[in-house]
Design a protein around this motif. Structure first.
Motif, PDB file in Angstrom:
ATOM      1  N   LYS A 165     -11.716  10.430  -1.932  1.00 29.54           N
ATOM      2  CA  LYS A 165     -13.246  10.793  -1.683  1.00 29.54           C
ATOM      3  C   LYS A 165     -13.009  12.671  -2.145  1.00 29.54           C
ATOM      4  N   GLU A 166     -11.469  12.691  -1.342  1.00 26.31           N
ATOM      5  CA  GLU A 166     -10.752  14.028  -1.719  1.00 26.31           C
ATOM      6  C   GLU A 166      -9.527  14.889  -2.896  1.00 26.31           C
TER       7      GLU A 166
ATOM      8  N   TYR B   8       1.281 -15.347  -0.866  1.00 28.45           N
ATOM      9  CA  TYR B   8       2.701 -15.084   0.867  1.00 28.45           C
ATOM     10  C   TYR B   8       3.795 -13.693   0.214  1.00 28.45           C
ATOM     11  N   PRO B   9       3.980 -13.438   1.811  1.00 31.10           N
ATOM     12  CA  PRO B   9       3.205 -14.065   2.990  1.00 31.10           C
ATOM     13  C   PRO B   9       2.302 -12.620   3.430  1.00 31.10           C
ATOM     14  N   ALA B  10       1.795 -12.029   2.328  1.00 30.09           N
ATOM     15  CA  ALA B  10       1.141 -11.330   2.829  1.00 30.09           C
ATOM     16  C   ALA B  10       0.036 -11.622   3.552  1.00 30.09           C
ATOM     17  N   LYS B  11      -0.844 -10.586   3.968  1.00 29.78           N
ATOM     18  CA  LYS B  11      -1.952 -10.152   4.873  1.00 29.78           C
ATOM     19  C   LYS B  11      -3.309  -9.594   4.803  1.00 29.78           C
ATOM     20  N   TRP B  12      -4.076 -10.570   4.762  1.00 28.08           N
ATOM     21  CA  TRP B  12      -5.537  -9.566   4.670  1.00 28.08           C
ATOM     22  C   TRP B  12      -5.374  -8.533   4.988  1.00 28.08           C
ATOM     23  N   ASP B  13      -5.426  -8.897   6.738  1.00 26.19           N
ATOM     24  CA  ASP B  13      -5.529  -7.696   7.385  1.00 26.19           C
ATOM     25  C   ASP B  13      -4.929  -6.138   7.157  1.00 26.19           C
ATOM     26  N   LYS B  14      -3.618  -6.542   6.889  1.00 26.77           N
ATOM     27  CA  LYS B  14      -3.251  -5.575   6.084  1.00 26.77           C
ATOM     28  C   LYS B  14      -3.120  -4.516   4.229  1.00 26.77           C
ATOM     29  N   LEU B  15      -3.889  -5.815   3.735  1.00 24.69           N
ATOM     30  CA  LEU B  15      -4.424  -5.318   2.225  1.00 24.69           C
ATOM     31  C   LEU B  15      -5.774  -4.665   2.728  1.00 24.69           C
ATOM     32  N   ASN B  16      -6.253  -4.744   3.597  1.00 24.24           N
ATOM     33  CA  ASN B  16      -7.487  -4.244   4.237  1.00 24.24           C
ATOM     34  C   ASN B  16      -7.347  -2.759   4.799  1.00 24.24           C
ATOM     35  N   ASP B  17      -6.402  -2.585   5.606  1.00 23.02           N
ATOM     36  CA  ASP B  17      -5.350  -0.980   5.564  1.00 23.02           C
ATOM     37  C   ASP B  17      -5.865  -0.125   4.478  1.00 23.02           C
ATOM     38  N   THR B  18      -4.797  -0.811   3.508  1.00 24.88           N
ATOM     39  CA  THR B  18      -4.872  -0.044   2.571  1.00 24.88           C
ATOM     40  C   THR B  18      -6.360  -0.027   1.695  1.00 24.88           C
ATOM     41  N   ILE B  19      -7.461  -0.323   1.377  1.00 26.61           N
ATOM     42  CA  ILE B  19      -8.627  -0.600   0.842  1.00 26.61           C
ATOM     43  C   ILE B  19      -8.935   0.502   1.765  1.00 26.61           C
ATOM     44  N   THR B  20      -8.224   0.686   2.723  1.00 26.87           N
ATOM     45  CA  THR B  20      -9.691   1.462   3.819  1.00 26.87           C
ATOM     46  C   THR B  20      -8.523   3.101   3.566  1.00 26.87           C
TER      47      THR B  20
ATOM     48  N   LEU C 192      -7.680  10.279  -7.447  1.00 22.64           N
ATOM     49  CA  LEU C 192      -7.413   9.108  -7.184  1.00 22.64           C
ATOM     50  C   LEU C 192      -8.838   7.902  -8.174  1.00 22.64           C
ATOM     51  N   PHE C 193      -8.241   7.231  -8.784  1.00 28.12           N
ATOM     52  CA  PHE C 193      -9.305   5.648  -9.107  1.00 28.12           C
ATOM     53  C   PHE C 193      -8.588   4.517  -8.293  1.00 28.12           C
ATOM     54  N   TRP C 194      -9.129   3.883  -7.812  1.00 26.15           N
ATOM     55  CA  TRP C 194      -8.694   2.195  -7.676  1.00 26.15           C
ATOM     56  C   TRP C 194      -9.601   1.858  -7.883  1.00 26.15           C
ATOM     57  N   GLY C 195      -8.977   0.416  -8.374  1.00 27.52           N
ATOM     58  CA  GLY C 195      -9.630  -0.807  -9.349  1.00 27.52           C
ATOM     59  C   GLY C 195      -9.374  -2.379  -8.834  1.00 27.52           C
ATOM     60  N   ILE C 196      -9.506  -3.203  -9.158  1.00 27.06           N
ATOM     61  CA  ILE C 196      -8.697  -4.342  -8.691  1.00 27.06           C
ATOM     62  C   ILE C 196      -8.285  -5.346 -10.172  1.00 27.06           C
TER      63      ILE C 196
END
Length: 388
Positions: free
Chosen positions: A273-274, A254-266, A277-281
């Motif tokens: 790709k270019e 809280y008060p994070a938003k799932w949609d905002k997280l998905n923007d970061t993942i995108t 950078l590497f990312w995980g969870i």
């Protein structure tokens, strides 16, 4: 020299925050000692307490400071100690030589920066020590329930803390030895001092030797200035802290938003790709989400993310899965039977019987936080609520 139970972290890693809470590794998160009166980071690195810990590891002793690793290894989980040995296996020869000659005393090769409490979230298991956004709610709980605060973090370091300009300059004395810099929160991407330090590493010319890591809550995409600095580093690594999916994520963080997280993942998917950078969870396993871990992992698999680290919450104890009722543990154990990725979680959960006090605290503080935040545990986790 190094024994079977030795850890190399105290010889290569310094974890520290702006008020000099210090640990030999990120796992302890600045929870070992406070060197508030120590003038600089080199003095802390060479301190008697750290040297005593190093000596105990060289003697093959299981130092109690490192109990979390011993517990996890007993449960079949890969501990931080074992991960250090695996991740730096190619450098073990040079590390051993530095131990022989005491050349490690020149400074750490890994700097883990606990960047104060500059954060935009009020995660359920957090408090003012790691997020200044928590302070108003913490003050309300302190005022309304003064006799219920035992075992909570509401009163801990209830002030805004961040690196000073002097401390950023002092970090420069460590920079020439570094091969990795790790940023933890607060929220590092919400903290302008993190960008300043990153700029200093680039300006000094040491960035090309350094893997730069961010542990982030996923609600911020790096700004343009930081993205431009990334190209100077050897590599960039992100781990997103995701403890649930959709409504579960928004409740726990809280008060994070799932949609905002998905923007970061995108952004991460496009950027990797270019770029180098590497990312995980990283998922922190607690009473709040332990019943839903299989669903979480299925979601992460759909993102083609198998590099998921399950971080076992230790404190506050009223969120520790060891303190679930025995009948609930039996249901979870049965649910995850045959689920290879969750064997160690089940083992840790069943390692101890619940503490009745901590379980009562879980129920009490869940209700009070719900009331303050206008959230409802029952409606957010209906299946788990019906069980407990």
């Amino acid at each position: 020299m190094l024994k079977k139970t030795s850890c190399i972290a105290p010889f290569i890693n310094l974890t520290i925050d702006p008020i000099h809470n210090t640990s030999p590794c990120p796992y302890l998160g600045g929870g070992s000692w406070n060197f508030q009166d120590t003038p600089n980071f080199q003095t802390i690195w060479r301190s008697e307490k750290l040297e005593e810990l190093r000596s105990s590891h060289l003697a093959g002793e299981k130092n109690p400071i490192c109990q979390r690793c011993w517990n996890e290894e007993d449960s079949g989980k890969e501990s931080a100690r074992l991960r250090f040995l695996k991740d730096y296996s190619k450098q073990l020869g040079s590390i051993t030589e530095k131990i022989k000659t005491k050349a490690y005393m020149y400074g750490p090769t890994i700097l883990t920066m606990k960047n104060g409490n500059i954060c935009n979230l009020q995660c359920r298991s957090c408090g003012p020590k790691d997020s200044y956004s928590w302070i108003p709610e913490a003050k309300s709980h302190i005022k309304n329930f003064p006799d219920k605060l035992d075992g909570t973090w509401f009163a801990g370091e209830s002030f805004k803390k961040n690196w000073t300009d002097k401390q950023l300059d002092d970090f420069q004395t460590l920079s020439k030895n570094l091969i990795r810099v790790e940023h933890y929160g607060g929220e590092p991407l919400h903290n302008p001092k993190v960008i300043e330090h990153t700029q200093m590493l680039v300006d000094s010319g040491y960035a090309k030797n350094i893997d730069l890591y961010f542990n982030t809550n996923g609600t911020h995409i790096p700004n343009d200035r930081l993205q431009k600095l990334f190209k100077y580093f050897k590599s960039i690594e992100f781990n997103l802290s995701i403890d649930g999916v959709e409504g579960h994520f928004e409740y726990i963080r809280y008060p994070a938003k799932w949609d905002k997280l998905n923007d970061t993942i995108t952004w991460l998917k496009n950027y990797e790709k270019e770029n180098n950078l590497f990312w995980g969870i990283i998922s922190t396993v607690s009473i709040l989400n332990v019943f839903y871990l299989d669903q979480m992992l299925k979601t992460f698999d759909s993102w083609n993310k198998s590099n998921v680290f399950l971080n076992m919450l230790e404190n506050p104890q009223y969120y520790n899965i060891k303190n679930l009722p025995n009948e609930t543990k039996k249901i979870i154990t049965k649910k995850y039977k045959g689920h290879d990725r969750l064997v160690s979680v089940v083992n840790i959960m069943n390692a101890e019987t619940k503490n009745d006090k901590h379980w009562e605290q879980f129920k009490f503080w869940t209700k009070q936080k719900d009331n303050y935040r206008n959230q409802t545990f029952q409606f957010t986790f209906p299946e788990f609520h019906s069980i407990i």
